[in-house]
Write a protein that holds these residues in place. Structure first.
Motif, mmCIF file in Angstrom:
data_model
loop_
_atom_site.group_PDB
_atom_site.id
_atom_site.type_symbol
_atom_site.label_atom_id
_atom_site.label_comp_id
_atom_site.label_asym_id
_atom_site.label_seq_id
_atom_site.Cartn_x
_atom_site.Cartn_y
_atom_site.Cartn_z
ATOM 1 N N SER A 15 11.526 -6.767 34.291
ATOM 2 C CA SER A 15 11.411 -7.454 32.995
ATOM 3 C C SER A 15 12.574 -8.431 32.829
ATOM 4 O O SER A 15 13.489 -8.478 33.660
ATOM 5 C CB SER A 15 11.458 -6.415 31.855
ATOM 6 N N ILE A 17 15.510 -11.038 32.404
ATOM 7 C CA ILE A 17 16.208 -12.027 33.228
ATOM 8 C C ILE A 17 15.886 -11.829 34.724
ATOM 9 O O ILE A 17 15.633 -12.787 35.454
ATOM 10 C CB ILE A 17 17.733 -11.925 32.977
ATOM 11 N N ASP A 62 16.512 3.104 42.169
ATOM 12 C CA ASP A 62 17.510 3.356 41.126
ATOM 13 C C ASP A 62 18.836 2.883 41.727
ATOM 14 O O ASP A 62 19.345 3.511 42.665
ATOM 15 C CB ASP A 62 17.552 4.853 40.792
ATOM 16 N N ASN A 89 21.358 -7.626 38.986
ATOM 17 C CA ASN A 89 20.986 -7.910 37.600
ATOM 18 C C ASN A 89 20.659 -6.635 36.806
ATOM 19 O O ASN A 89 20.795 -6.623 35.586
ATOM 20 C CB ASN A 89 19.771 -8.851 37.602
ATOM 21 N N TYR A 155 29.906 -0.352 28.190
ATOM 22 C CA TYR A 155 29.325 -1.621 28.659
ATOM 23 C C TYR A 155 30.426 -2.638 28.933
ATOM 24 O O TYR A 155 30.447 -3.284 29.981
ATOM 25 C CB TYR A 155 28.358 -2.132 27.586
ATOM 26 N N GLY A 186 25.062 -15.005 27.464
ATOM 27 C CA GLY A 186 25.235 -14.554 26.076
ATOM 28 C C GLY A 186 23.930 -13.927 25.635
ATOM 29 O O GLY A 186 23.203 -13.351 26.459
ATOM 30 N N ILE A 188 20.312 -13.508 25.110
ATOM 31 C CA ILE A 188 19.141 -14.126 25.743
ATOM 32 C C ILE A 188 17.878 -13.458 25.213
ATOM 33 O O ILE A 188 17.867 -12.242 24.978
ATOM 34 C CB ILE A 188 19.216 -13.948 27.293
ATOM 35 N N THR A 190 15.223 -11.514 25.534
ATOM 36 C CA THR A 190 14.531 -10.492 26.344
ATOM 37 C C THR A 190 14.270 -9.317 25.398
ATOM 38 O O THR A 190 14.493 -9.434 24.183
ATOM 39 C CB THR A 190 15.408 -10.004 27.523
HETATM 40 N N1 LIG Z 1 19.482 -10.156 27.313
HETATM 41 C C1 LIG Z 1 20.729 -10.400 26.963
HETATM 42 O O1 LIG Z 1 20.994 -10.855 25.841
HETATM 43 C C2 LIG Z 1 21.857 -10.172 27.945
HETATM 44 C C3 LIG Z 1 23.128 -10.632 27.587
HETATM 45 C C4 LIG Z 1 24.179 -10.456 28.472
HETATM 46 C C5 LIG Z 1 23.976 -9.792 29.675
HETATM 47 N N2 LIG Z 1 22.723 -9.333 29.993
HETATM 48 C C6 LIG Z 1 22.583 -8.647 31.282
HETATM 49 O O2 LIG Z 1 21.494 -9.182 31.994
HETATM 50 C C7 LIG Z 1 20.911 -8.172 32.810
HETATM 51 C C8 LIG Z 1 19.407 -8.126 32.555
HETATM 52 O O3 LIG Z 1 19.193 -7.803 31.196
HETATM 53 P P1 LIG Z 1 17.805 -8.052 30.437
HETATM 54 O O4 LIG Z 1 18.121 -8.547 29.078
HETATM 55 O O5 LIG Z 1 16.868 -8.828 31.271
HETATM 56 O O6 LIG Z 1 17.343 -6.523 30.253
HETATM 57 P P2 LIG Z 1 15.997 -5.760 30.585
HETATM 58 O O7 LIG Z 1 16.173 -4.396 30.017
HETATM 59 O O8 LIG Z 1 14.801 -6.558 30.185
HETATM 60 O O9 LIG Z 1 16.016 -5.701 32.174
HETATM 61 C C9 LIG Z 1 16.822 -4.815 32.879
HETATM 62 C C10 LIG Z 1 16.063 -4.384 34.112
HETATM 63 O O10 LIG Z 1 16.894 -3.495 34.865
HETATM 64 C C11 LIG Z 1 16.128 -2.382 35.240
HETATM 65 N N3 LIG Z 1 16.996 -1.223 35.443
HETATM 66 C C12 LIG Z 1 17.688 -0.516 34.509
HETATM 67 N N4 LIG Z 1 18.338 0.497 35.087
HETATM 68 C C13 LIG Z 1 18.070 0.428 36.414
HETATM 69 C C14 LIG Z 1 18.436 1.198 37.526
HETATM 70 N N5 LIG Z 1 19.210 2.301 37.414
HETATM 71 N N6 LIG Z 1 17.980 0.841 38.757
HETATM 72 C C15 LIG Z 1 17.178 -0.235 38.889
HETATM 73 N N7 LIG Z 1 16.770 -0.998 37.875
HETATM 74 C C16 LIG Z 1 17.211 -0.658 36.638
HETATM 75 C C17 LIG Z 1 15.140 -2.161 34.105
HETATM 76 O O11 LIG Z 1 14.033 -1.382 34.524
HETATM 77 C C18 LIG Z 1 14.767 -3.608 33.789
HETATM 78 O O12 LIG Z 1 13.737 -4.074 34.639
HETATM 79 C C19 LIG Z 1 21.629 -6.864 32.476
HETATM 80 O O13 LIG Z 1 22.605 -6.597 33.449
HETATM 81 C C20 LIG Z 1 22.272 -7.169 31.132
HETATM 82 O O14 LIG Z 1 23.448 -6.405 30.907
HETATM 83 C C21 LIG Z 1 21.677 -9.501 29.154
#
Ligand SMILES: NC(=O)c1ccc[n+]([C@@H]2O[C@H](COP(=O)([O-])OP(=O)(O)OC[C@H]3O[C@@H](n4cnc5c(N)ncnc54)[C@H](O)[C@@H]3O)[C@@H](O)[C@H]2O)c1
Length: 266
Positions: A15, A17, A62, A89, A155, A186, A188, A190
């Motif tokens: 899902s 990013i 995982d 990611n 975090y 920042g 995003i 999602t």
């Molecule tokens: N969305 C934001 O605003 C934002 C901001 C800053 C940083 N981020 C970072 O971007 C990255 C992606 O975030 P996102 O918003 O797309 O979140 P999201 O929850 O949509 O996606 C995260 C993905 O990681 C997978 N995941 C979680 N734990 C896992 C594990 N143990 N092993 C394998 N896969 C695993 C989930 O199944 C999911 O597909 C993350 O590292 C998050 O910290 C996101």
């Protein structure tokens, strides 16, 4: 095509990013090894890439498990013969007052965000050293690596740790042409953003709060992150290593939000 033939492992592709990065890399000609925890969503993303003419495989992983990460990289090498790139990611967030932050909560976040990054970097670098062709690694952190957010101790610690890990690896492997950089988004759009809105007592007030905290007055898109990821993973950034690229609409550059008080001209 900017990534033609490159074999790139991307984690957390089910899902948000990670999904966008996997799709974008495939469009740019990469052979994508997509790793995610849940098979149902992860396999569906890869099926759509392949149906669209791209090259990708899915490996249920995982990232906090050394055994799973070994199986992931073994599958990548079995299918495509080499590893040229990695995007760490996969990540989990957790917000709560520090008094309620249990050792279990700390371990869960650190194990996925920091240990998972270490495990995948380790295997990717070992594979890159075998080919001798170098490689590129992106660790997706957060603009929490510029400042902290109250209630985010595990975090923030994990994401700051990812920066230290990346800089250390960046200098250790620079002479062998393995580049390691951080991409720090920042807010995003999602699931995380939808959850923030859903949890807020008032959508309007929540939107207004974030608009005043983001100088560009909006959240970012996954496409804006994957565009930067293409540049960082590709041969277009050969002198870039140990960097932390922040893409947050100016959020972490703003010392004080201008609302609700605006000073007169001085
Ligand atoms: N969305 C934001 O605003 C934002 C901001 C800053 C940083 N981020 C970072 O971007 C990255 C992606 O975030 P996102 O918003 O797309 O979140 P999201 O929850 O949509 O996606 C995260 C993905 O990681 C997978 N995941 C979680 N734990 C896992 C594990 N143990 N092993 C394998 N896969 C695993 C989930 O199944 C999911 O597909 C993350 O590292 C998050 O910290 C996101």
């Amino acid at each position: 095509m900017r990534l033609k033939g490159k074999v790139i492992v991307v984690t957390g592709t089910g899902s948000g990013i990670g999904k966008d990065i996997a799709e974008r890399f495939a469009k740019e000609g990469a052979r994508v090894v997509a790793a995610s925890r849940r098979a149902a969503t992860g396999q569906g993303v890869v099926d759509a890439i392949v149906a669209g003419g791209g090259q990708a495989i899915f490996v249920q992983t995982d990232v906090s498990s050394a055994k799973d990460v070994d199986a992931l990289f073994d599958s990548a090498v079995r299918s495509y013969g080499r590893v040229d790139g990695l995007v760490n990611n996969a990540g989990v967030n957790f917000v709560c007052p520090f008094e309620e932050c249990t050792p279990e909560a700390w371990d869960r976040v650190l194990n996925v965000d920091l240990r998972g990054t270490y495990l995948c970097c380790r295997r990717a670098i070992l594979e890159m050293l075998k080919t001798g062709d170098g490689g590129s690694i992106i660790n997706v952190a957060s603009n929490h690596t510029v400042a902290a957010v109250k209630g985010s101790v595990p975090y923030d610690a994990a994401k700051w740790g990812m920066v230290g890990l990346s800089k250390s690896l960046g200098i250790e492997f620079a002479s062998r042409n393995i580049r390691v950089n951080v991409l720090s988004p920042g807010l995003i759009h999602t699931q995380i953003w939808d959850d923030i809105l859903d949890a807020a007592p008032s959508h309007e007030e929540c939107l207004a709060h974030w608009k005043s905290n983001i100088p560009m007055h909006r959240v970012g898109t996954c496409e804006e992150i994957s565009s930067a990821a293409v540049f960082m993973i590709s041969d277009e950034s050969p002198f870039m290593t140990g960097a932390n690229l922040v893409i947050d609409g100016g959020m972490s550059s703003q010392l004080v939000t201008p609302d609700p008080y605006t000073s007169r001209k001085i």
